[in-house]
Design an enzyme around this catalytic site. Structure first.
Site, PDB file in Angstrom:
ATOM      1  N   CYS A  79       0.832  -1.194   0.000  1.00 29.43           N
ATOM      2  CA  CYS A  79       0.000   0.000   0.000  1.00 29.43           C
ATOM      3  C   CYS A  79       0.880   1.263   0.000  1.00 29.43           C
ATOM      4  CB  CYS A  79      -0.981  -0.038   1.169  1.00 29.43           C
ATOM      5  SG  CYS A  79      -2.373   1.085   0.947  1.00 29.43           S
ATOM      6  N   GLU A 106      -1.241  -8.692   5.053  1.00 29.55           N
ATOM      7  CA  GLU A 106      -1.135  -8.816   6.519  1.00 29.55           C
ATOM      8  C   GLU A 106      -2.497  -8.734   7.197  1.00 29.55           C
ATOM      9  OE1 GLU A 106      -0.648  -6.121   4.876  1.00 29.55           O
ATOM     10  OE2 GLU A 106      -1.193  -4.340   6.028  1.00 29.55           O
ATOM     11  N   HIS A 146      -3.560  -5.686   1.011  1.00 28.28           N
ATOM     12  CA  HIS A 146      -2.928  -5.893   2.320  1.00 28.28           C
ATOM     13  C   HIS A 146      -2.917  -7.369   2.734  1.00 28.28           C
ATOM     14  CE1 HIS A 146      -2.556  -1.691   3.767  1.00 28.28           C
ATOM     15  NE2 HIS A 146      -3.576  -1.467   2.973  1.00 28.28           N
TER      16      HIS A 146
END
Lengths: 82, 233
Positions: B86, B205, B203
């Protein structure tokens, strides 16, 4: 001392979604003779430099390194002595 | 394998990244403060998401000149594994480690929702555990993720198989409707020519644990670990 007025716009080849929305809005308001709007950024930068050539050189350097992303943006600037 | 997560002023996915790496890989992971002058001892560095320096001027433009970026760029040029997520992807393009730029989403909105990604190249350290063309579901959260590069650059990226992730529909079809932000060729993530630097807008994560209801993001961290173990024992 000089003051640089720097105009940054998206390059012609890059879609400007903000400009597109504003153009449509102007059209809806009755301004139907506006084929394109491009939205950019205006920066005023003061420089403690004695001569104009050195000021211009420094502005170009700062634009190329930080103030402008040449992948998507173009810039022009003017210098005034202050 | 030692991971490092860089923390810039305004990073807000740093803790998520640290946690996901710890849980998924079981490997040591530490924060790296943006004023750090060294990244010695790290095997993989992550530039996390967020709004470094408030996104002032352009996303990533100021972070790119943080002191830590000098050793990070050197690390990448020596072949070190570098992952930008990002805002991290935006920083990588601003730093010139990846080509192109990320600008305003086509619909001008901040987009925060799941996307489907087709893995276009599984011959990289970031995707080695994927099957060719595998579709994963990973969330995006950005206002400026509209990937742009000139035609010649896009052609090079495609020819060299540097596009690792493309926005697709759940069946893996690359369609205009599946493109959330207007990115050229539905590009969601690219790597450099050497394959050691990856930038991606989604993302991983945020979807790497059962408790989050989606573990698709594990694939990237697990691939990194597997590749490192294969190389370094």
């Amino acid at each position: 001392m000089f003051q640089a007025k720097i105009y940054v716009t998206l390059r012609k080849s890059v879609l400007d979604p903000q400009g597109g929305v504003v153009r449509k809005s102007l059209y809806a308001m009755g301004y139907q003779n506006v084929p394109e709007v491009r939205i950019g950024r205006y920066m005023v930068v003061d420089l403690e430099v004695a001569d104009q050539d050195a000021a211009a050189k420094q502005v170009r350097d700062m634009c190329d390194k930080l103030l402008v992303n040449p992948v998507i943006e173009d810039y022009t600037f003017e210098l005034v002595e202050v | 394998m030692k991971f490092g997560v860089v923390v810039f002023p305004g990073s807000n996915c740093d803790a998520d990244c640290l946690h996901a790496i710890k849980v998924v890989t079981g490997q040591p992971v530490e924060y790296i403060w943006h004023k750090s002058g060294s990244v010695d001892g790290f095997d993989c560095i992550v530039l996390p998401g967020g709004f470094s320096y408030g996104d002032y001027l352009r996303c990533g433009a100021v972070a790119r000149f943080s002191p830590v970026m000098t050793p990070v760029i050197d690390f990448a040029q020596r072949g070190g594994l570098l992952l930008g997520i990002c805002n991290g992807f935006q920083i990588l393009t601003e730093a010139g480690l990846l080509p192109g730029a990320l600008h305003r989403n086509k619909n001008l909105q901040f987009l925060c929702h799941d996307t489907h990604l087709r893995i276009e190249n599984n011959q990289t350290p970031f995707t080695s555990l994927a099957t060719a063309g595998q579709v994963i579901r990973v969330p995006i959260a950005h206002g400026e993720g509209n990937y742009y590069a000139d035609t010649a650059t896009i052609q090079q990226l495609e020819e060299n198989k540097q596009v690792l992730f493309r926005y697709c529909d759940p069946q893996g079809e690359i369609t205009p409707a599946a493109n959330p932000n207007g990115s050229v060729n539905n590009i969601a993530g690219i790597c450099n020519r050497q394959g050691n630097v990856l930038g991606m807008m989604p993302h991983p994560e945020r979807c790497a644990e059962d408790i989050l209801g989606n573990t698709n993001g594990q694939l990237i961290f697990q691939s990194l670990l597997q590749q490192w173990q294969r190389r370094c024992g």
